[in-house]
Design an enzyme around this catalytic site. Sequence first.
Site, PDB file in Angstrom:
ATOM      1  N   HIS A 103       0.400  12.234  16.364  1.00  0.00           N
ATOM      2  CA  HIS A 103       0.051  11.112  15.489  1.00  0.00           C
ATOM      3  C   HIS A 103       0.384  11.401  14.027  1.00  0.00           C
ATOM      4  CE1 HIS A 103      -3.696  13.589  15.134  1.00  0.00           C
ATOM      5  NE2 HIS A 103      -3.624  13.174  13.886  1.00  0.00           N
ATOM      6  N   ASP A 160      -0.635  13.907  22.522  1.00  0.00           N
ATOM      7  CA  ASP A 160      -0.696  13.980  21.060  1.00  0.00           C
ATOM      8  C   ASP A 160      -0.008  15.252  20.568  1.00  0.00           C
ATOM      9  OD1 ASP A 160      -1.185  13.422  18.452  1.00  0.00           O
ATOM     10  OD2 ASP A 160      -3.364  13.600  18.552  1.00  0.00           O
ATOM     11  N   GLY A 209      -6.558  15.968   7.656  1.00  0.00           N
ATOM     12  CA  GLY A 209      -5.604  16.975   7.193  1.00  0.00           C
ATOM     13  C   GLY A 209      -5.533  18.171   8.118  1.00  0.00           C
ATOM     14  N   SER A 223      -5.284  17.866  11.338  1.00  0.00           N
ATOM     15  CA  SER A 223      -4.508  17.469  12.514  1.00  0.00           C
ATOM     16  C   SER A 223      -3.311  18.385  12.743  1.00  0.00           C
ATOM     17  CB  SER A 223      -3.995  16.037  12.350  1.00  0.00           C
ATOM     18  OG  SER A 223      -4.978  15.109  12.647  1.00  0.00           O
ATOM     19  N   SER A 272      -6.190  17.339  17.602  1.00  0.00           N
ATOM     20  CA  SER A 272      -5.844  15.929  17.752  1.00  0.00           C
ATOM     21  C   SER A 272      -6.736  15.046  16.887  1.00  0.00           C
ATOM     22  CB  SER A 272      -5.958  15.513  19.225  1.00  0.00           C
ATOM     23  OG  SER A 272      -5.796  14.117  19.379  1.00  0.00           O
TER      24      SER A 272
END
Length: 457
Positions: free
Chosen positions: A208, A238, A319, A321, A336
């Site tokens: 994402h 993801d 941030g 992720s 994720s």
Amino acid sequence: MRHARRRVVRRVTRLAAVGGLLLGGTMVTHAVASEPGTPGAVPFSTASPADASGPGAGVVHRLGTSRTAGSWVGEDGRTVVAVTDEEAAAEVRAAGAEPRMVRHSMDDFDSATRTLSSAPRVPGTAWMKDYRSNQVVVRGDSTVSEDDWSSLTEVADGIGDFVRMERIGGTFTTRLAGGLPVLSTAGRCSAGFNVTDGRREFILTAGHCGPQGSVWFSDDGGRKKVGTTVGGSFPGDDYSLIAYEGGKAGENAGVVAVGGGKGVRITGVADPTVGQRIFRSGSTSGLRDGEVTALDVTVNYPEGTVGGLIESDVCAEPGDSGGPMFSEGIALGVTSGGSGDCRSGGVTYFQPLTKALADLDLKLIVADGADGGGPSPEPSQAQGVAAPDAATPGSSTSVRGILPDPSTLVSRLADPRNVGPGLLVMGGSLVALVASRWIRAEQDRKAYRRQYSALWG
């Protein structure tokens, strides 16, 4: 006397130029011959099921999904296996694990989650198989309306009393804002793990974080380009792949940053176990630890549904992720999303690394020593089957060379592992050789003119 000195200088220059050509050729040959097609790398299947989940994993596989309902790590480090009959319990004991009698099997869990998945999608919900309580837990965050929650509750009631409904605070969001930051127009994420296809090297991060074609930088000003997203999957999965601009990762490609100039050496890859203590690193909140609470979790983010996720009680913030999840130096997943933050706590979901590597047909780059290149600590027995409070992130080291600026020409040419230095030496030597020949020719022409003028006035 002057002519003698000139001849000496010319001879020395020519000899130096010829020597430079030979040296440069040797450097280029050595660089090409020693260029590794793949830095220390391992495929996703480095850990067998028995190694990854403890002594009960083999018997769980043999007994099948109709007689078992998952396994987890107990507080004492022993593997606990949920079973539905006494005969299965005896086999679990014989394998060295602890049996736990339950009513519902993994087949029941799978049937329940299929029914939930077929119902109308409700963003802000998630469901998980809670092995320890022998229940399927459905969660709804603060964005879920009363009508939607009521409709989902009716679906759960139709499945059976082993489905538990829970409302939670906060919202399920992706954590877009290894944990070093990478930035693009889509926002800020964290680098996960370095991977390779045998020729090029990539960053594996969250899907994402940005669509294919997203350009990533390691600075706010957009001057230090890291690479470009070349593939991935979101929603559904993801994960995404960022190709390094120069084709290569940094010096310590098998190290993940954990803050304070430190990193953890990654030595392998595996799937986690429920109850296992894990560590997560991100560019916003740094190094955090927690426990795996569920596997194969489905989360309905606002952007879409992602399945097969790992759930943990470790916190994360925007941030983080794409940041790495690991334990004992073993890579497990990339961040994720989730709910909450590192002040109030929360739940965080991770994309399993084994699934991403298998889908992309890539290998994980590991630290020197993991494949015989030098000393490396052995991972703990069964990747976390030791008591959870005894687990560590892994062997620490510095983070030199992580996320270099691959677009800097000087740094690439100066790297002795590349052909650049040899080519520079050869180029300089050719210039010197040509210059010495030209200077000699000019001096001969001037001498001829002087002699001609003296003879003919």
